[in-house]
Design an enzyme around this catalytic site. Structure first.
Site, PDB file in Angstrom:
ATOM      1  N   ARG A 251      -3.967 -10.599   4.031  1.00 40.95           N
ATOM      2  CA  ARG A 251      -4.345 -10.477   2.621  1.00 40.95           C
ATOM      3  C   ARG A 251      -3.167  -9.866   1.866  1.00 40.95           C
ATOM      4  O   ARG A 251      -2.838  -8.688   2.065  1.00 40.95           O
ATOM      5  CB  ARG A 251      -5.598  -9.608   2.486  1.00 40.95           C
TER       6      ARG A 251
ATOM      7  N   LYS B 222       0.814  -1.217   0.000  1.00 39.79           N
ATOM      8  CA  LYS B 222       0.000   0.000   0.000  1.00 39.79           C
ATOM      9  C   LYS B 222       0.847   1.267   0.000  1.00 39.79           C
ATOM     10  O   LYS B 222       2.029   1.266   0.352  1.00 39.79           O
ATOM     11  CB  LYS B 222      -0.994  -0.034   1.161  1.00 39.79           C
TER      12      LYS B 222
END
Length: 260
Positions: free
Chosen positions: A240, A205
């Protein structure tokens, strides 16, 4: 939980697996690397992403879900907030619904999950992908998200979802600043006190890129590993990720080292 994005615009691998054959091969590769769950999504939830209608989302994910579910090697999750998409994916063999809106976009999705007796993940997001990064603010990011998740758990259970079918995700990167994201990782154990498995989604991210100076998402694997080992130490249990093999190794070492 290995990420299988069947999208043209996901922030890290948009377009790489838009062809169903490439997506299926990618999912099989992640399963071979050790993914217990394959999370198949046909609509990007990156900041500013455009909405996708149910028909297009189904066209993207349907063949991929069916093929990966037929393999029987890993459990297949459908990453969607739409009832029609989830229903078709469950019909095709998916056994998990990962809803970034926590049943707020289409509340009847909770009833579908309850009727089918499948697992689900309830995630926190401030606003929607189009608006979530516009000056996000909290009184206390952990306390505010805890209250949100408690409310969504209550809603889900009220709609008939069995408690043992629920997992929760604080939504790192979804309507949070760098400081918010770091605080969530630092205090991930607070979410474990709710008594549900905690899902962590930090993979590649942008806040990791800002911290490390890595502009290319694929170069943020080491930073992602750091957040997930820290989250594991604090009690998280589902991760995840795009990079399954690296996380299997890192979490195997962490599990052998840390008391749980």
């Amino acid at each position: 939980m290995g990420i299988v994005n069947v999208t043209p615009d996901s922030f890290s691998d948009g377009g790489a697996f838009l062809d169903e054959r490439d997506a299926i091969a990618h999912g099989r590769r992640l399963a071979a690397e050790g993914a217990a769950i394959l999370d198949v999504g046909g609509e990007s939830t990156r900041p500013g992403a455009a909405a996708v209608d149910a028909g297009e989302e189904l066209r993207r994910v349907g063949p991929v879900v069916a093929a990966l579910a037929a393999d029987g090697v890993a459990r297949v999750s459908i990453d969607t907030s739409k009832v029609d998409v989830a229903q078709s994916a469950l019909d095709a063999g998916a056994v998990y619904v990962n809803d970034v809106t926590a049943f707020r976009a289409e509340p009847e999705l909770a009833g579908l999950v309850a009727d089918r007796g499948v697992d689900c993940c309830l995630m926190h997001m401030l606003g929607d992908p189009r608006t979530m990064q516009r000056d996000p603010r909290y009184d206390d990011v952990v306390d505010d998200i805890l209250a949100f998740l408690e409310e969504r758990i209550t809603f889900a259970v009220g709609e008939g979802v069995a408690e043992h079918r629920i997992q929760i995700d604080p939504g790192i990167g979804f309507g949070k600043t760098i400081e918010h994201n770091l605080e969530l990782v630092r205090r991930i154990d607070a979410f474990c006190t709710l008594g549900f498995p905690v899902v962590v989604g930090t993979s590649r991210k942008s806040f990791l890129g800002r911290l490390t100076g890595r502009d290319e998402p694929a170069r943020r694997v080491a930073a992602t590993l750091a957040t997930n080992v820290l989250a594991y130490e604090r009690g998280a249990s589902v991760f995840r990720v795009h990079d399954v093999a690296e996380h299997v190794d890192a979490l195997t070492v962490a599990a052998a080292t840390l008391p749980r």
